[in-house]
Motif scaffolding. Structure first.
Motif, PDB file in Angstrom:
ATOM      1  N   HIS A 142       0.864  -1.197   0.000  1.00  0.00           N
ATOM      2  CA  HIS A 142       0.000   0.000   0.000  1.00  0.00           C
ATOM      3  C   HIS A 142       0.894   1.239   0.000  1.00  0.00           C
ATOM      4  O   HIS A 142       1.021   1.914   1.020  1.00  0.00           O
ATOM      5  CB  HIS A 142      -0.912   0.013   1.240  1.00  0.00           C
ATOM      6  CG  HIS A 142      -1.675  -1.271   1.427  1.00  0.00           C
ATOM      7  ND1 HIS A 142      -2.787  -1.573   0.696  1.00  0.00           N
ATOM      8  CD2 HIS A 142      -1.469  -2.318   2.261  1.00  0.00           C
ATOM      9  CE1 HIS A 142      -3.246  -2.763   1.071  1.00  0.00           C
ATOM     10  NE2 HIS A 142      -2.460  -3.226   2.018  1.00  0.00           N
ATOM     11  N   PRO A 143       1.519   1.552  -1.127  1.00  0.00           N
ATOM     12  CA  PRO A 143       2.436   2.692  -1.139  1.00  0.00           C
ATOM     13  C   PRO A 143       1.713   4.020  -0.879  1.00  0.00           C
ATOM     14  O   PRO A 143       0.564   4.193  -1.274  1.00  0.00           O
ATOM     15  CB  PRO A 143       3.026   2.661  -2.553  1.00  0.00           C
ATOM     16  CG  PRO A 143       2.159   1.777  -3.363  1.00  0.00           C
ATOM     17  CD  PRO A 143       1.396   0.901  -2.432  1.00  0.00           C
ATOM     18  N   LEU A 144       2.393   4.903  -0.201  1.00  0.00           N
ATOM     19  CA  LEU A 144       1.851   6.232   0.101  1.00  0.00           C
ATOM     20  C   LEU A 144       2.317   7.220  -0.965  1.00  0.00           C
ATOM     21  O   LEU A 144       3.481   7.204  -1.375  1.00  0.00           O
ATOM     22  CB  LEU A 144       2.321   6.716   1.471  1.00  0.00           C
ATOM     23  CG  LEU A 144       1.718   6.041   2.689  1.00  0.00           C
ATOM     24  CD1 LEU A 144       2.369   6.567   3.968  1.00  0.00           C
ATOM     25  CD2 LEU A 144       0.220   6.263   2.742  1.00  0.00           C
ATOM     26  N   VAL A 145       1.399   8.069  -1.371  1.00  0.00           N
ATOM     27  CA  VAL A 145       1.740   9.147  -2.293  1.00  0.00           C
ATOM     28  C   VAL A 145       2.281  10.288  -1.439  1.00  0.00           C
ATOM     29  O   VAL A 145       1.712  10.591  -0.384  1.00  0.00           O
ATOM     30  CB  VAL A 145       0.472   9.584  -3.082  1.00  0.00           C
ATOM     31  CG1 VAL A 145       0.791  10.752  -4.007  1.00  0.00           C
ATOM     32  CG2 VAL A 145      -0.096   8.411  -3.849  1.00  0.00           C
ATOM     33  N   PRO A 146       3.391  10.939  -1.849  1.00  0.00           N
ATOM     34  CA  PRO A 146       3.941  12.036  -1.036  1.00  0.00           C
ATOM     35  C   PRO A 146       2.888  13.112  -0.765  1.00  0.00           C
ATOM     36  O   PRO A 146       2.152  13.524  -1.649  1.00  0.00           O
ATOM     37  CB  PRO A 146       5.080  12.597  -1.905  1.00  0.00           C
ATOM     38  CG  PRO A 146       5.475  11.455  -2.790  1.00  0.00           C
ATOM     39  CD  PRO A 146       4.217  10.684  -3.048  1.00  0.00           C
ATOM     40  N   GLY A 147       2.799  13.494   0.487  1.00  0.00           N
ATOM     41  CA  GLY A 147       1.847  14.517   0.919  1.00  0.00           C
ATOM     42  C   GLY A 147       0.504  13.967   1.352  1.00  0.00           C
ATOM     43  O   GLY A 147      -0.327  14.703   1.868  1.00  0.00           O
ATOM     44  N   GLU A 148       0.234  12.690   1.159  1.00  0.00           N
ATOM     45  CA  GLU A 148      -1.043  12.087   1.574  1.00  0.00           C
ATOM     46  C   GLU A 148      -0.812  11.170   2.764  1.00  0.00           C
ATOM     47  O   GLU A 148       0.242  10.570   2.911  1.00  0.00           O
ATOM     48  CB  GLU A 148      -1.674  11.295   0.423  1.00  0.00           C
ATOM     49  CG  GLU A 148      -2.208  12.175  -0.687  1.00  0.00           C
ATOM     50  CD  GLU A 148      -2.981  11.386  -1.730  1.00  0.00           C
ATOM     51  OE1 GLU A 148      -3.350  10.223  -1.463  1.00  0.00           O
ATOM     52  OE2 GLU A 148      -3.189  11.930  -2.808  1.00  0.00           O
ATOM     53  N   VAL A 178     -11.628   2.067  21.093  1.00  0.00           N
ATOM     54  CA  VAL A 178     -12.542   1.496  20.100  1.00  0.00           C
ATOM     55  C   VAL A 178     -13.160   2.633  19.294  1.00  0.00           C
ATOM     56  O   VAL A 178     -13.593   3.643  19.838  1.00  0.00           O
ATOM     57  CB  VAL A 178     -13.645   0.658  20.791  1.00  0.00           C
ATOM     58  CG1 VAL A 178     -14.657   0.127  19.777  1.00  0.00           C
ATOM     59  CG2 VAL A 178     -13.033  -0.488  21.555  1.00  0.00           C
ATOM     60  N   GLY A 179     -13.184   2.448  17.946  1.00  0.00           N
ATOM     61  CA  GLY A 179     -13.785   3.423  17.054  1.00  0.00           C
ATOM     62  C   GLY A 179     -12.826   4.505  16.606  1.00  0.00           C
ATOM     63  O   GLY A 179     -13.162   5.308  15.721  1.00  0.00           O
ATOM     64  N   GLU A 180     -11.679   4.582  17.152  1.00  0.00           N
ATOM     65  CA  GLU A 180     -10.687   5.589  16.756  1.00  0.00           C
ATOM     66  C   GLU A 180     -10.265   5.323  15.317  1.00  0.00           C
ATOM     67  O   GLU A 180     -10.103   4.179  14.897  1.00  0.00           O
ATOM     68  CB  GLU A 180      -9.485   5.501  17.716  1.00  0.00           C
ATOM     69  CG  GLU A 180      -8.415   6.510  17.496  1.00  0.00           C
ATOM     70  CD  GLU A 180      -7.269   6.397  18.494  1.00  0.00           C
ATOM     71  OE1 GLU A 180      -6.373   7.236  18.436  1.00  0.00           O
ATOM     72  OE2 GLU A 180      -7.259   5.464  19.309  1.00  0.00           O
ATOM     73  N   GLU A 181     -10.084   6.373  14.522  1.00  0.00           N
ATOM     74  CA  GLU A 181      -9.640   6.241  13.124  1.00  0.00           C
ATOM     75  C   GLU A 181      -8.179   6.705  13.030  1.00  0.00           C
ATOM     76  O   GLU A 181      -7.847   7.807  13.442  1.00  0.00           O
ATOM     77  CB  GLU A 181     -10.516   7.127  12.222  1.00  0.00           C
ATOM     78  CG  GLU A 181     -11.971   6.708  12.136  1.00  0.00           C
ATOM     79  CD  GLU A 181     -12.233   5.705  11.021  1.00  0.00           C
ATOM     80  OE1 GLU A 181     -11.504   5.725  10.018  1.00  0.00           O
ATOM     81  OE2 GLU A 181     -13.145   4.880  11.190  1.00  0.00           O
ATOM     82  N   LEU A 182      -7.322   5.808  12.487  1.00  0.00           N
ATOM     83  CA  LEU A 182      -5.906   6.117  12.325  1.00  0.00           C
ATOM     84  C   LEU A 182      -5.535   5.958  10.844  1.00  0.00           C
ATOM     85  O   LEU A 182      -5.944   4.989  10.195  1.00  0.00           O
ATOM     86  CB  LEU A 182      -5.034   5.212  13.180  1.00  0.00           C
ATOM     87  CG  LEU A 182      -5.228   5.318  14.686  1.00  0.00           C
ATOM     88  CD1 LEU A 182      -4.493   4.181  15.394  1.00  0.00           C
ATOM     89  CD2 LEU A 182      -4.724   6.660  15.197  1.00  0.00           C
ATOM     90  N   THR A 183      -4.740   6.880  10.314  1.00  0.00           N
ATOM     91  CA  THR A 183      -4.301   6.764   8.921  1.00  0.00           C
ATOM     92  C   THR A 183      -3.093   5.836   8.839  1.00  0.00           C
ATOM     93  O   THR A 183      -2.446   5.536   9.852  1.00  0.00           O
ATOM     94  CB  THR A 183      -3.898   8.154   8.349  1.00  0.00           C
ATOM     95  OG1 THR A 183      -2.771   8.616   9.073  1.00  0.00           O
ATOM     96  CG2 THR A 183      -5.050   9.141   8.462  1.00  0.00           C
ATOM     97  N   GLU A 184      -2.795   5.414   7.605  1.00  0.00           N
ATOM     98  CA  GLU A 184      -1.641   4.522   7.396  1.00  0.00           C
ATOM     99  C   GLU A 184      -0.354   5.204   7.863  1.00  0.00           C
ATOM    100  O   GLU A 184       0.496   4.587   8.509  1.00  0.00           O
ATOM    101  CB  GLU A 184      -1.526   4.159   5.899  1.00  0.00           C
ATOM    102  CG  GLU A 184      -0.366   3.244   5.588  1.00  0.00           C
ATOM    103  CD  GLU A 184      -0.275   2.901   4.097  1.00  0.00           C
ATOM    104  OE1 GLU A 184       0.803   2.409   3.707  1.00  0.00           O
ATOM    105  OE2 GLU A 184      -1.239   3.114   3.352  1.00  0.00           O
TER     106      GLU A 184
END
Length: 188
Positions: A142-148, A178-184
């Motif tokens: 799941h590569p990350l795009v720079p800045g995202e 529980v329910g917390e949203e975390l980004t990659e």
């Protein structure tokens, strides 16, 4: 001579001892001289029959003793010497390094210590190899795009249970609810 019948063979008489000795060195003719010469030859043969095996046995015993002594001897002490000089001069050349925009990086040389570091960040221990490989696999798949920040992941009750277990086991962890949203990017 008659026809059909072979002629009888004529054999000249000869003496065996005349074949063994050259004609000029023959002992005096006579019975006693012949007996003495034959008996002395027999004695010499008997001596050879006894002396040759004794000589072979003596050589074998000497060789065996030599091998035994060599095998029982202590090995010589090894001598170790350096083939390289104790120090080698290295040119002090500065190389520009591509430092990360976020996070931190450093180059360390065990004999000298930290040689260079990226920015004013406070040094922290490096993560374990398992954590680094996990981050590598996530970024490969799941590569990350720079800045995202990448896709978001919702924390489940199982994740909270893992946190509680890790806390009791004194494993490294990060508190989640529980329910917390975390980004990659946050998870990495």
């Amino acid at each position: 001579m008659t026809r059909g019948k072979p002629a009888p063979l004529m054999v000249a008489p000869f003496r065996l001892d005349s074949l063994r000795e050259p004609p000029g060195e023959r002992s005096q003719p006579g019975r006693g001289a012949r007996r003495r010469g034959a008996s002395s030859r027999r004695r010499r043969r008997r001596r050879r029959r006894v002396l040759v095996p004794l000589l072979v046995l003596a050589v074998m015993v000497a060789a065996g003793a030599f091998v035994w002594v060599r095998l029982r001897a202590a090995a010589p002490a090894p001598v170790v010497s350096s083939a390289l000089p104790a120090a080698a001069p290295v040119s002090a050349q500065t190389v520009p390094l591509p430092w990360p925009a976020t996070g931190q990086g450093a180059v360390a040389i065990p004999a000298v210590g930290v040689a260079a570091a990226s920015g004013p960040e406070k040094p922290v221990p490096v993560a374990s190899l398992t954590k680094l490989m996990t981050a590598y696999v996530i970024l490969r798949d799941h590569p990350l795009v720079p800045g995202e920040a990448g896709p978001s992941v919702a924390v489940t009750q199982a994740d909270v249970d893992d946190f509680n277990h890790d806390t009791v086991s004194d494993d490294s962890n990060a508190q989640v609810t529980v329910g917390e949203e975390l980004t990659e990017q946050q998870l990495l």
